[in-house]
Design an enzyme around this catalytic site. Structure first.
Site, PDB file in Angstrom:
ATOM      1  N   LEU A   1      34.988  42.759  32.919  1.00  0.00           N
ATOM      2  CA  LEU A   1      35.520  41.615  32.186  1.00  0.00           C
ATOM      3  C   LEU A   1      35.599  42.070  30.733  1.00  0.00           C
ATOM      4  CD1 LEU A   1      33.973  38.212  33.302  1.00  0.00           C
ATOM      5  CD2 LEU A   1      36.211  38.549  32.278  1.00  0.00           C
ATOM      6  N   SER A   2      36.799  42.262  30.257  1.00  0.00           N
ATOM      7  CA  SER A   2      36.997  42.866  28.940  1.00  0.00           C
ATOM      8  C   SER A   2      36.337  42.038  27.848  1.00  0.00           C
ATOM      9  CB  SER A   2      38.490  42.994  28.645  1.00  0.00           C
ATOM     10  OG  SER A   2      39.119  43.775  29.628  1.00  0.00           O
TER      11      SER A   2
END
Length: 396
Positions: A93-94
């Site tokens: 999850l950036s």
């Protein structure tokens, strides 16, 4: 469990940190609104992974809910690793600040047709869909399990996104031309399929190699795409451009300075008036060298004499710039290449170009070549970019 975790407090803290830093894009207020409406915890798997200094350790929401939430909302600049492969991260999850920055760079408007490459958890696709509208986003994910999970999360959030399983480097063949294309993984060479599937005047935002993210505009004739660097964001590498993937996580282990130094005796010594400390600036000279000499690995360290640098090409050649108490550095180099000399030449070229910074660089892709440039895409200096193995590292 959500009440027990008090997830709103985690969200509020991260929102506040972003605001204090000025990280929310002023020109795209929709990004902050979308992240508030669709928080990242709604798209995170129940197991995350944390580096404990020796290995990646699981952090399960059911076992350690506070640790899970803390990993997810630790910092605007920290990604949350969601999947491993062969002991290395393959999906995440950036980090929130980069997602916001790239969304801003996309210049997305309601009604735009959007192609996203790398669905991952589905969070970025959700943000895009909230802005573009129902049915306007197509997202491609190589991992069937990730694609299915993301599609389920998106549907649960009431968002109409077309999630496809396939090779993101091929885009979405057969779909209508897109107004906007965004990748959530890094590519060394911009796939030509992305440009072919983007309407003239459309915009492509992608992490480029290990240099940062770039925003390209497709020419009116569709025969090229060019644009400026947008920042220093780093993402997971593509699963298909193997040279980039191998170096991204193994660059320090493979071809280390010590290994290469032992294999090649010093061949030349000298001195330079240059201050090696400049090499550690990722926004200035450090970035310029990553463009001009992308195959080099540069490490810097500081002691009582000043900053020194250790340089290799990852294969056969090395150089050391040892700080002198009176300024400048002694140079020693070995192997078939003279890396200290190459560094000196690239340093001079950077100064001649006016010492451009990250935002003064750009990238152009045509059907037959890809090159980086500084200051001006037509008249500025340029360098070939995107060949095999061109994955630089500059660190301190």
């Amino acid at each position: 469990m959500a009440e027990e975790l008090d997830l709103p407090s985690y969200r509020s803290r991260l929102d506040r940190v972003m605001a204090e830093r000025g990280a929310w894009p002023e020109g795209a207020p929709w990004v902050r609104d979308a992240m508030a409406a669709l928080p990242r915890d709604g798209f995170a798997p129940r197991r995350l992974w944390r580096w404990d200094g020796r290995a990646w350790a699981p952090v399960d929401r059911a076992v350690d809910p506070a640790g899970w939430a803390g990993e997810l909302y630790r910092s605007p600049d920290e990604a949350a690793v969601t999947k491993l492969g062969d002991g290395l991260p393959t999906s995440s999850l950036s980090c929130q600040a980069v997602v916001a920055d790239m969304a801003d760079s996309l210049r997305l408007e309601p009604g735009h047709r959007v192609l996203e490459l790398g669905t991952g958890s589905g969070w970025n696709a959700a943000l895009l869909a909230r802005r573009a509208g129902p049915g306007q986003v197509v997202s491609v994910e190589a991992d069937p399990a990730l694609a299915a999970a993301a599609a389920s999360r998106l549907a649960a959030a009431g968002l109409e996104v077309h999630v496809l399983t396939g090779d993101g480097d091929l885009g979405a063949p057969g779909r209508p031309p897109f107004d906007r294309v965004i990748a959530t993984y890094a590519v060394e060479q911009i796939p030509w399929a992305w440009i072919e599937q983007t309407a003239p005047g459309g915009r492509i935002v992608t992490p480029w190699g290990r240099l940062g993210h770039v925003a390209l505009t497709v020419a009116e004739d569709g025969k090229s795409a060019t644009g400026w660097m947008q920042g220093l964001a780093r993402f997971m590498p593509t699963r298909t451009q193997h040279a980039l993937r191998q170096r991204t996580f193994a660059d320090i282990r493979q071809g280390t300075f010590a290994d290469i130094r032992r294999a090649s005796e010093p061949g030349a010594t000298g001195a330079t008036h240059r201050d090696p400390a400049r090499l550690a600036d990722p926004w200035g000279l450090g970035f310029a060298l990553r463009v001009a000499l992308p195959e080099l690995t540069v490490h810097t360290g500081h002691d009582q004499d000043g900053t020194s640098a250790w340089i290799t090409d990852g294969h056969t050649s090395w150089a050391v710039l040892s700080a002198r108490p009176t300024g400048g550095a002694w140079t020693t180099q070995g192997g078939p290449r003279r890396l200290a000399d190459e560094l000196e030449t690239a340093w001079t070229e950077w100064e001649t170009a006016g010492r451009p910074g990250v935002y003064d660089y750009g990238l152009t892709r045509t059907p037959t070549e890809q090159y980086a440039w500084a200051n001006d895409p037509h008249t500025g200096p340029r360098w070939p970019a995107g060949g095999p193995g061109r994955a630089p590292v500059v660190s301190s």
